[in-house]
Enzyme design. Structure first.
Site, PDB file in Angstrom:
ATOM      1  N   GLY A  88      36.823 -16.012 -40.589  1.00 18.91           N
ATOM      2  CA  GLY A  88      35.843 -15.571 -41.568  1.00 18.91           C
ATOM      3  C   GLY A  88      35.681 -14.073 -41.589  1.00 18.91           C
ATOM      4  N   GLY A  89      34.638 -13.558 -40.919  1.00 18.41           N
ATOM      5  CA  GLY A  89      34.312 -12.135 -40.973  1.00 18.41           C
ATOM      6  C   GLY A  89      35.452 -11.216 -40.597  1.00 18.41           C
ATOM      7  CB  SER A 120      32.655 -16.383 -34.356  1.00 16.68           C
ATOM      8  OG  SER A 120      31.504 -16.465 -35.170  1.00 16.68           O
ATOM      9  CD  GLU A 177      29.777 -20.379 -45.295  1.00 17.40           C
ATOM     10  OE1 GLU A 177      29.684 -19.652 -44.290  1.00 17.40           O
ATOM     11  OE2 GLU A 177      30.523 -20.105 -46.257  1.00 17.40           O
ATOM     12  N   GLY A 217      29.687 -17.265 -38.270  1.00 18.75           N
ATOM     13  CA  GLY A 217      28.906 -16.105 -38.652  1.00 18.75           C
ATOM     14  C   GLY A 217      27.787 -15.749 -37.692  1.00 18.75           C
ATOM     15  CG  ASN A 225      36.648 -18.724 -46.224  1.00 18.29           C
ATOM     16  OD1 ASN A 225      36.692 -18.375 -47.399  1.00 18.29           O
ATOM     17  ND2 ASN A 225      35.722 -19.548 -45.755  1.00 18.29           N
ATOM     18  CG  HIS A 247      33.690 -23.650 -45.282  1.00  9.59           C
ATOM     19  ND1 HIS A 247      32.402 -23.207 -45.040  1.00  9.59           N
ATOM     20  CD2 HIS A 247      34.504 -22.848 -44.539  1.00  9.59           C
ATOM     21  CE1 HIS A 247      32.439 -22.186 -44.202  1.00  9.59           C
ATOM     22  NE2 HIS A 247      33.702 -21.950 -43.877  1.00  9.59           N
ATOM     23  CD  GLU A 262      33.986 -25.093 -41.178  1.00  6.08           C
ATOM     24  OE1 GLU A 262      34.090 -23.876 -41.362  1.00  6.08           O
ATOM     25  OE2 GLU A 262      33.465 -25.859 -41.994  1.00  6.08           O
ATOM     26  CE  LYS A 317      32.781 -17.920 -44.196  1.00  7.59           C
ATOM     27  NZ  LYS A 317      31.740 -18.202 -43.188  1.00  7.59           N
TER      28      LYS A 317
END
Length: 249
Positions: free
Chosen positions: A232-233, A211, A96, A172, A9, A94, A166, A11
């Protein structure tokens, strides 16, 4: 046997250059024989990604979608539009989206139905905040989110859903649920699904999001009820993402 799935993802990150880089690296990447890999870039990069990923194992996903097929919804994108660009998966719920855009369980349910109606596989995201975990409400929160959607689906619809756990406190932040913590929640979700259909529960794919990175992926993916990751990251670094995918073998 459940096929592992690793989803990246991006984002509101990425670039045309990153899309091309992923296409180049994954053209010749050595990956486990049985593995699904999905990239979820921002909407503007979907067409470029469709072409860049054409000769790779990478499939396309969307980060959200509107419940309507069309209409006066400025800035929104429908499932039918996404399907035209080769999108095969879509995130719904999600954290967010739930927190920043106030999407409640009803909105998540409507988006999931929209994905199914467009023949897009929904990845239903669920998870608790740090306050909810500290209060001992993890399973209460997670199963409420899962149940609100899954209890209202027909059996054939449930079979098409993927669920990503999640923990919000691990997104994050660099903090990650321990493999044991993640496994406990995943097992609880699978057992809940067994209340509808044990065969369906056995085949349900459950992803861990929070993460996941190249350093912890193998241990997380070794857990019996974790079938992949929502990354993610680390999905923005092609070498790290490739290492995570290779850990799923």
């Amino acid at each position: 046997m459940r096929t592992p799935l690793i989803a990246g993802n991006w984002k509101m990150n990425g670039s045309a250059a990153l899309v091309e880089e992923f296409g180049r690296v994954f053209t010749d990447a050595r990956l486990p024989a049985s593995l699904d890999v999905v990239i979820l870039p921002p909407f503007p990069y979907l067409d470029a990604a469709r072409h860049a990923f054409a000769d790779t194992v990478l499939r396309l996903g969307a980060q959200t979608l509107n419940p309507l097929h069309s209409g006066a919804r400025t800035g929104e994108v429908s499932g039918n539009m996404l399907k035209e660009f080769g999108v095969a998966y879509a995130l719904v719920g999600h954290s967010e989206r739930r927190q920043l855009y106030r999407e409640d369980d009803e909105a998540v349910h409507d988006r999931l139905l929209a994905a199914l109606s467009a023949d897009i596989t929904p990845i239903l995201c669920v998870g608790e905040t740090l306050e909810e975990r500290d209060a001992g409400k993890t399973m209460e929160v997670v199963l409420r989110q899962v149940g609100y959607v899954m209890a209202r689906l027909e059996p054939d619809q449930r079979a098409r859903v993927i669920i990503a756990y999640e923990p919000v406190w691990a997104i994050g932040t660099g903090r990650t649920a321990t493999p044991r913590q993640a496994q406990e929640v995943m097992a609880g979700i699978r057992e809940y699904q067994a209340g509808f259909d044990r065969e369906l529960a056995a085949g349900l794919r459950l992803l861990y999001g929070g993460s996941m990175n190249a350093g912890n992926a193998a241990e997380l993916l070794a857990q019996p009820d974790i079938d992949g990751g929502l990354v993610g990251g680390a999905s923005l670094k092609v070498d790290d993402f490739l290492a995570i995918c290779q850990s799923a073998g």
